[in-house]
Design an enzyme around this catalytic site. Structure first.
Site, short mmCIF file in Angstrom:
data_model
loop_
_atom_site.label_atom_id
_atom_site.label_comp_id
_atom_site.label_asym_id
_atom_site.label_seq_id
_atom_site.Cartn_x
_atom_site.Cartn_y
_atom_site.Cartn_z
N ALA A 52 -17.52 59.70 22.72
CA ALA A 52 -18.14 60.92 22.21
C ALA A 52 -17.12 61.86 21.59
O ALA A 52 -15.98 61.97 22.06
CB ALA A 52 -18.88 61.64 23.34
N GLY A 97 -18.43 55.81 25.28
CA GLY A 97 -19.57 55.24 24.57
C GLY A 97 -19.21 54.05 23.70
O GLY A 97 -20.01 53.14 23.51
N GLU A 100 -19.25 51.24 26.02
CA GLU A 100 -20.64 50.96 26.39
C GLU A 100 -21.35 50.19 25.29
O GLU A 100 -22.11 49.25 25.57
CB GLU A 100 -21.37 52.26 26.70
CG GLU A 100 -20.90 52.90 28.00
CD GLU A 100 -21.72 54.10 28.35
OE1 GLU A 100 -22.80 53.91 28.94
OE2 GLU A 100 -21.29 55.22 28.01
N GLU A 120 -15.60 58.69 32.22
CA GLU A 120 -16.55 59.36 33.10
C GLU A 120 -16.33 59.01 34.57
O GLU A 120 -16.63 59.82 35.45
CB GLU A 120 -18.00 59.00 32.72
CG GLU A 120 -18.41 59.38 31.33
CD GLU A 120 -18.21 58.25 30.32
OE1 GLU A 120 -18.88 58.27 29.27
OE2 GLU A 120 -17.37 57.35 30.54
#
Length: 131
Positions: A52, A97, A100, A120
């Site tokens: 992000a 992300g 991911e 995270e």
């Protein structure tokens, strides 16, 4: 088909513009009945996707952040559901992300200088896209 990430100034950071483009690309991919395989890669040297765009996110209100994270989850789910083999080629960093999205693919091919991370987890929170 090859899907290339090329948001070099932001090290392929997932800003609203890049997320909108990825969402549109997924729509196009699903509409392409001739597709046999999808390869995702980066054209930015040394990075697949830095996750992000936290600088942009700092100026978002809570409802905007929730919508943005929902869009990231939708993209990750969309990658996972592509009905043909999906391969991610990673050379460099795949963080947050970006990792991911790579995990949502069927196959990941990495160079020997790849760096993977879900930042995270240091905060004991679930990664945003839920993969």
């Amino acid at each position: 088909m090859v899907l290339s990430l090329n948001h070099g100034k932001g090290v392929n950071a997932l800003c609203q513009a890049l997320v909108a483009q990825l969402s549109q690309c997924l729509s196009d991919i699903y509409a392409d009945n001739s597709l046999r395989v999808l390869i995702m890669r980066s054209t930015v040297s040394g990075v697949f996707c830095a996750g992000a765009d936290l600088k942009e996110r700092a100026f978002m209100a809570d409802p905007e952040i929730e919508a943005f994270v929902a869009k990231l989850k939708s993209i990750a789910d969309g990658i996972a559901d592509i009905p043909v083999p999906t391969i991610v080629a990673m050379d460099g960093a795949a963080i947050g992300g970006g990792l991911e999205f790579a995990l949502a693919a069927d196959i990941r091919v990495v160079s020997d200088n790849v760096k993977l991370g879900l930042s995270e987890t240091k905060l004991a929170i679930i990664p945003g896209a839920g993969i």
